[in-house]
Write a protein that holds these residues in place. Sequence first.
Motif, PDB file in Angstrom:
ATOM      1  N   GLU A 236       0.859  -1.194   0.000  1.00  0.00           N
ATOM      2  CA  GLU A 236       0.000   0.000   0.000  1.00  0.00           C
ATOM      3  C   GLU A 236       0.889   1.235   0.000  1.00  0.00           C
ATOM      4  O   GLU A 236       1.936   1.259   0.643  1.00  0.00           O
ATOM      5  CB  GLU A 236      -0.951   0.014   1.202  1.00  0.00           C
ATOM      6  N   TYR A 237       0.442   2.245  -0.744  1.00  0.00           N
ATOM      7  CA  TYR A 237       1.219   3.484  -0.873  1.00  0.00           C
ATOM      8  C   TYR A 237       0.235   4.643  -0.904  1.00  0.00           C
ATOM      9  O   TYR A 237      -0.801   4.564  -1.575  1.00  0.00           O
ATOM     10  CB  TYR A 237       2.030   3.449  -2.173  1.00  0.00           C
ATOM     11  N   GLY A 238       0.530   5.701  -0.171  1.00  0.00           N
ATOM     12  CA  GLY A 238      -0.366   6.856  -0.194  1.00  0.00           C
ATOM     13  C   GLY A 238       0.148   7.977   0.675  1.00  0.00           C
ATOM     14  O   GLY A 238       1.226   7.886   1.261  1.00  0.00           O
ATOM     15  N   TYR A 245      -6.105   7.365   7.858  1.00  0.00           N
ATOM     16  CA  TYR A 245      -7.555   7.576   7.963  1.00  0.00           C
ATOM     17  C   TYR A 245      -8.367   6.780   6.946  1.00  0.00           C
ATOM     18  O   TYR A 245      -9.575   6.653   7.089  1.00  0.00           O
ATOM     19  CB  TYR A 245      -7.877   9.069   7.840  1.00  0.00           C
ATOM     20  N   ASN A 246      -7.690   6.252   5.924  1.00  0.00           N
ATOM     21  CA  ASN A 246      -8.426   5.471   4.929  1.00  0.00           C
ATOM     22  C   ASN A 246      -7.584   4.283   4.443  1.00  0.00           C
ATOM     23  O   ASN A 246      -7.372   4.115   3.243  1.00  0.00           O
ATOM     24  CB  ASN A 246      -8.798   6.401   3.760  1.00  0.00           C
ATOM     25  N   PRO A 247      -7.073   3.445   5.390  1.00  0.00           N
ATOM     26  CA  PRO A 247      -6.236   2.323   4.968  1.00  0.00           C
ATOM     27  C   PRO A 247      -7.057   1.309   4.173  1.00  0.00           C
ATOM     28  O   PRO A 247      -8.224   1.064   4.500  1.00  0.00           O
ATOM     29  CB  PRO A 247      -5.739   1.718   6.293  1.00  0.00           C
ATOM     30  N   LYS A 248      -6.470   0.726   3.136  1.00  0.00           N
ATOM     31  CA  LYS A 248      -7.218  -0.173   2.256  1.00  0.00           C
ATOM     32  C   LYS A 248      -6.751  -1.632   2.343  1.00  0.00           C
ATOM     33  O   LYS A 248      -7.497  -2.541   2.032  1.00  0.00           O
ATOM     34  CB  LYS A 248      -7.104   0.303   0.802  1.00  0.00           C
ATOM     35  N   HIS A 249      -5.480  -1.851   2.730  1.00  0.00           N
ATOM     36  CA  HIS A 249      -4.970  -3.226   2.790  1.00  0.00           C
ATOM     37  C   HIS A 249      -5.158  -3.775   4.201  1.00  0.00           C
ATOM     38  O   HIS A 249      -5.022  -3.040   5.184  1.00  0.00           O
ATOM     39  CB  HIS A 249      -3.484  -3.237   2.401  1.00  0.00           C
ATOM     40  N   GLN A 250      -5.449  -5.054   4.293  1.00  0.00           N
ATOM     41  CA  GLN A 250      -5.700  -5.667   5.601  1.00  0.00           C
ATOM     42  C   GLN A 250      -4.465  -5.592   6.517  1.00  0.00           C
ATOM     43  O   GLN A 250      -4.603  -5.468   7.736  1.00  0.00           O
ATOM     44  CB  GLN A 250      -6.131  -7.139   5.427  1.00  0.00           C
TER      45      GLN A 250
END
Length: 332
Positions: A236-238, A245-250
């Motif tokens: 994940e990168y961001g 505040y909006n993590p997408k990977h488990q």
Amino acid sequence: MSEYLVDIKNERLSFFTPAGEVKALNDVSIHLREGEVLGIVGESGSGKSVTAYSLMGLTAYPGKLIGGSLYFNGHQVEEMTDKEMRKIRGNEISIIFQDPMTSLNPVYTIGNQIMEAVLLHTDKTKAQARDRAKELLELVGINEPEKRLRQYPHELSGGMRQRVMIAIALACEPKLLIADEPTTALDVTIQAQILELMMELKDKLGMAIIMITHDLGVVASMCERIAVMYAGKVIEYGTTEDIFYNPKHQYTKGLIRSIPRIDAKEHERLIPIEGTPVDMLNPPKGCPFAPRCEACMKICLREMPPVTNFDRVHYTQCWLNQKEEMEKGAAK
């Protein structure tokens, strides 16, 4: 000419050991502009330090780059000779290693070790190099610099040794500073001082910083962007806001759940990530986090998920996000 100071594209790096091939980095891409601060987080063995060392041409034997390209400030790192690499190492790109005691030579004075970096990369005389060494110690907030120049590493405290390491790294005002867990061995007060100092120097010198750590508190306060690594991949990168505040990977969600919170109720238990890290000699076919993931599906074990982009900066590699995107598309 690249718009990035650091431009790592699809890097694949393995260590060829007697036991077999350890795939330390598997398709890693990282981009960093001048003056930016990037945090690389992940547990031990995820490939954080290997990525940074390869950018400096410091991949230890039996490690070998087997794919991808690494550009730093217009130089193609993997094409450079040792002699060419020595010219930019310490001059345009510097590193602060994890343990200052093992990075400093015990038989040379602090003054000698700072002066060596100045004399090697500039045309200053010995007297000018000594003045520069004193100036650098003042810059990193060490008291009585004249006295410290004559002292040996064992005569300084851990926090002061770490400041000396920063002074050596900044001797030639590099364009990029790599900080490999620079505060691991320090107490919390000194840790805060060192991080504050690095940010002050970043603003003063306009340099970019790559902060390698497993401490999410450090990256939250320092970094503009974050790369989350697991088993040799950037999963994940961001921006810092995206990740917190909006993590997408488990895995990212698991990391954030395991941080102690100041607003937590009394006696609230932290939630650990169950299971053990991947065996890098025999990595799984699919997503490397799948064996530890609560939301694992059959496809996760079979195939590596493609990249899902959420905006220009934020992306992840997770089948759950692919599933959500497909469901959104079907609903439209």
